[in-house]
Design an enzyme around this catalytic site. Sequence first.
Site, short mmCIF file in Angstrom:
data_model
loop_
_atom_site.label_atom_id
_atom_site.label_comp_id
_atom_site.label_asym_id
_atom_site.label_seq_id
_atom_site.Cartn_x
_atom_site.Cartn_y
_atom_site.Cartn_z
CB CYS A 1 -0.98 0.12 1.01
SG CYS A 1 -1.94 1.68 1.59
CB CYS B 1 -0.04 2.09 4.34
SG CYS B 1 -1.64 1.49 4.08
#
Length: 104
Positions: free
Chosen positions: A31, A34
């Site tokens: 991600c 993230c």
Amino acid sequence: MEIIHGTEATFKTEVLDSDKPVLVDFWATWCGPCKMIAPILEKVAASTDEIKVVKIDVDENPNIAEKYNVMSIPTLILFKGGKEEAKQVGFVNEPALRKFAGLE
């Protein structure tokens, strides 16, 4: 305080039974947002003992993610006294993260 890498096995102890508020970061290695929020979380965790920061990898711990209705990542959930207090989905900058965590 150091970031704790939580699992389904440690979630109750680290998050639900904590005597401090806990900021849980639901994330995954693939991600992009993230990865962008990770250094901000590290900085916030290192700067305070008022809260714990626990990272939960959703790929390795899908049952917790499902239990807390994590549909997109990163998702930040603030727990107080073992209860979900607030939820933030998506990337946030440091001032917004500190405010969300109750540090401002």
